[in-house]
Design an enzyme around this catalytic site. Sequence first.
Site, PDB file in Angstrom:
ATOM      1  CB  ALA A 137       7.956  -3.744   7.979  1.00  0.00           C
ATOM      2  N   GLY A 156      10.375  -8.288   7.326  1.00  0.00           N
ATOM      3  CA  GLY A 156      10.172  -8.293   8.777  1.00  0.00           C
ATOM      4  C   GLY A 156       9.479  -9.573   9.242  1.00  0.00           C
ATOM      5  CD  GLU A 189      14.362  -8.301   9.343  1.00  0.00           C
ATOM      6  OE1 GLU A 189      13.324  -7.613   9.261  1.00  0.00           O
ATOM      7  OE2 GLU A 189      15.495  -7.836   9.184  1.00  0.00           O
ATOM      8  CD  GLU A 219      13.856  -6.869   4.205  1.00  0.00           C
ATOM      9  OE1 GLU A 219      14.331  -7.737   3.435  1.00  0.00           O
ATOM     10  OE2 GLU A 219      13.526  -7.123   5.374  1.00  0.00           O
TER      11      GLU A 219
HETATM   12  N1  CO8 Z   1       3.092  -4.064   3.465  1.00  0.00           N
HETATM   13  C1  CO8 Z   1       1.877  -3.561   3.201  1.00  0.00           C
HETATM   14  N2  CO8 Z   1       0.951  -4.193   2.475  1.00  0.00           N
HETATM   15  C2  CO8 Z   1       1.277  -5.383   1.956  1.00  0.00           C
HETATM   16  C3  CO8 Z   1       2.531  -5.978   2.173  1.00  0.00           C
HETATM   17  C4  CO8 Z   1       3.470  -5.276   2.974  1.00  0.00           C
HETATM   18  N3  CO8 Z   1       4.675  -5.768   3.282  1.00  0.00           N
HETATM   19  N4  CO8 Z   1       2.574  -7.162   1.525  1.00  0.00           N
HETATM   20  C5  CO8 Z   1       1.385  -7.310   0.933  1.00  0.00           C
HETATM   21  N5  CO8 Z   1       0.595  -6.232   1.190  1.00  0.00           N
HETATM   22  C6  CO8 Z   1      -0.779  -6.000   0.746  1.00  0.00           C
HETATM   23  C7  CO8 Z   1      -0.825  -5.619  -0.732  1.00  0.00           C
HETATM   24  O1  CO8 Z   1      -0.559  -4.248  -0.895  1.00  0.00           O
HETATM   25  C8  CO8 Z   1      -2.233  -6.001  -1.083  1.00  0.00           C
HETATM   26  O2  CO8 Z   1      -3.092  -4.998  -0.602  1.00  0.00           O
HETATM   27  P1  CO8 Z   1      -4.256  -4.422  -1.580  1.00  0.00           P
HETATM   28  O3  CO8 Z   1      -5.162  -5.597  -1.803  1.00  0.00           O
HETATM   29  O4  CO8 Z   1      -4.877  -3.335  -0.775  1.00  0.00           O
HETATM   30  O5  CO8 Z   1      -3.571  -3.977  -2.834  1.00  0.00           O
HETATM   31  C9  CO8 Z   1      -2.487  -7.242  -0.234  1.00  0.00           C
HETATM   32  O6  CO8 Z   1      -1.514  -7.205   0.817  1.00  0.00           O
HETATM   33  C10 CO8 Z   1      -2.278  -8.530  -1.010  1.00  0.00           C
HETATM   34  O7  CO8 Z   1      -1.001  -8.489  -1.596  1.00  0.00           O
HETATM   35  P2  CO8 Z   1      -0.749  -8.785  -3.170  1.00  0.00           P
HETATM   36  O8  CO8 Z   1      -1.952  -8.400  -3.964  1.00  0.00           O
HETATM   37  O9  CO8 Z   1       0.538  -8.156  -3.547  1.00  0.00           O
HETATM   38  O10 CO8 Z   1      -0.641 -10.368  -3.123  1.00  0.00           O
HETATM   39  P3  CO8 Z   1       0.172 -11.296  -4.145  1.00  0.00           P
HETATM   40  O11 CO8 Z   1      -0.200 -12.682  -3.773  1.00  0.00           O
HETATM   41  O12 CO8 Z   1      -0.012 -10.863  -5.542  1.00  0.00           O
HETATM   42  O13 CO8 Z   1       1.723 -11.044  -3.786  1.00  0.00           O
HETATM   43  C11 CO8 Z   1       3.605 -10.826  -2.285  1.00  0.00           C
HETATM   44  C12 CO8 Z   1       2.213 -11.447  -2.538  1.00  0.00           C
HETATM   45  C13 CO8 Z   1       4.611 -11.386  -3.279  1.00  0.00           C
HETATM   46  C14 CO8 Z   1       3.996 -11.192  -0.870  1.00  0.00           C
HETATM   47  C15 CO8 Z   1       3.503  -9.291  -2.453  1.00  0.00           C
HETATM   48  O14 CO8 Z   1       2.406  -8.804  -1.692  1.00  0.00           O
HETATM   49  C16 CO8 Z   1       4.723  -8.567  -1.973  1.00  0.00           C
HETATM   50  O15 CO8 Z   1       5.726  -8.544  -2.654  1.00  0.00           O
HETATM   51  N6  CO8 Z   1       4.648  -7.974  -0.764  1.00  0.00           N
HETATM   52  C17 CO8 Z   1       5.747  -7.185  -0.230  1.00  0.00           C
HETATM   53  C18 CO8 Z   1       6.824  -8.077   0.337  1.00  0.00           C
HETATM   54  C19 CO8 Z   1       7.957  -7.245   0.832  1.00  0.00           C
HETATM   55  O16 CO8 Z   1       8.599  -6.518   0.113  1.00  0.00           O
HETATM   56  N7  CO8 Z   1       8.239  -7.357   2.154  1.00  0.00           N
HETATM   57  C20 CO8 Z   1       9.285  -6.586   2.801  1.00  0.00           C
HETATM   58  C21 CO8 Z   1       8.708  -5.328   3.396  1.00  0.00           C
HETATM   59  S1  CO8 Z   1       9.926  -4.248   4.033  1.00  0.00           S
HETATM   60  C22 CO8 Z   1      10.351  -4.954   5.509  1.00  0.00           C
HETATM   61  O17 CO8 Z   1       9.814  -5.931   5.926  1.00  0.00           O
HETATM   62  C23 CO8 Z   1      11.423  -4.268   6.270  1.00  0.00           C
HETATM   63  C24 CO8 Z   1      11.559  -4.803   7.674  1.00  0.00           C
HETATM   64  C25 CO8 Z   1      12.314  -3.803   8.460  1.00  0.00           C
HETATM   65  C26 CO8 Z   1      12.356  -4.137   9.930  1.00  0.00           C
HETATM   66  C27 CO8 Z   1      11.018  -4.205  10.583  1.00  0.00           C
HETATM   67  C28 CO8 Z   1      10.612  -2.885  11.084  1.00  0.00           C
HETATM   68  C29 CO8 Z   1       9.227  -2.961  11.620  1.00  0.00           C
END
Ligand code: CO8
Length: 324
Positions: free
Chosen positions: A132, A175, A178, A198
């Site tokens: 998400a 998400g 999921e 998460e």
């Molecule tokens: N949300 C928003 N932006 C994101 C997300 C995300 N989940 N994941 C990546 N991005 C963005 C980054 O902020 C970045 O943006 P910017 O260039 O503007 O800084 C861009 O995507 C590229 O990401 P990274 O630079 O971080 O890329 P890396 O290759 O270094 O890392 C990762 C990749 C490991 C995937 C890293 O981006 C990461 O850890 N992302 C978050 C993963 C995460 O925690 N996901 C869970 C989110 S919470 C959730 O899903 C709850 C679900 C609840 C139910 C659903 C309700 C709708």
Amino acid sequence: MATNVKRNFYIKIFYTVMFVSPCLLLPAFVPLKAGALFPLYCFTMSSRIRRSPDAGICDISVTLGMQPQFIIIHQQVAPYVAHIQLNRPKELNALNLQLMSELRDALKALDADDTVRAIVISGNEKAFAAGADIKQMADKTAIDMLNIDQFSTWDAIKKTKKPIIAGTSGFVLGGGCELAMLCDMIVASETTRFGQPEIKLGIMPGAGGTQRLTRAVGKALAMEMVLTGRMISATEALQAGLINKVVPVELYLQEAVNLAAEIAEKSPIAVKLAKEAVLKAFDTTLEEGLHFERKNFYLLFASQDQQEGMQAFIEKRPPVFKGK
Ligand code: CO8
């Protein structure tokens, strides 16, 4: 008619510029084999957009009432198969509210479209979806989250009656994982990483992660993934029973489409009732599930497809299913 031809001409120009130009530049930045194939696939698919075998031109944006911003819908990527591509590549396809609404509306439209019998959902090579949208959620209160009620969108997606295959590559997180588990089957590239991270954000899965993951892979691995946020590889996911197959990265989308196409050859009524019965196994007792299965089994004997399927077997010819 003339308007349609003109519009399709402009669409082709648009997709040519969008996908073929980057394709020429890509080999300079990424390994040729996968990078070059994906834009090529998109171009091939775009040329099939809005075409359907029976109904001539099928304009999904008319059904949707708008042009989606964060998804791309490819019609007839194989006979009776539609492909929805999640398209926020810069954000690793983070699932913001608009993307989820567009996905819900597209699935509803495709579910009602007789020229579609199976649906593939994919992201891109780097990410199916990294969860998400954290930036959209970061400043929300519990009451904001309650009022936004994003889970009603997920509930609507869950009601899709046609089979959905997730074609995954790269990150399938939170998400995103999921959403993949909400699909009926998962075909993964060997670079896919599945995870429920998460816990690292101080929250927990909210769109079915604790339930569907546990049912798929068992308590031990689900507990570990949910409590530590550890990602698992496609191979580990296959061994754990989370996914259907692992293929080389350049083939994952085509393999997902192939699987969908194989299902789309079958009777759409039988497929729909069989999907419903399999899903029933997750939320009922064995006794009730068997009862439900039997009712759907009887019901299929009211279909022309049942007569066609059995007659074709007896006459030693391939069946022609009409979904009636
Ligand atoms: N949300 C928003 N932006 C994101 C997300 C995300 N989940 N994941 C990546 N991005 C963005 C980054 O902020 C970045 O943006 P910017 O260039 O503007 O800084 C861009 O995507 C590229 O990401 P990274 O630079 O971080 O890329 P890396 O290759 O270094 O890392 C990762 C990749 C490991 C995937 C890293 O981006 C990461 O850890 N992302 C978050 C993963 C995460 O925690 N996901 C869970 C989110 S919470 C959730 O899903 C709850 C679900 C609840 C139910 C659903 C309700 C709708």
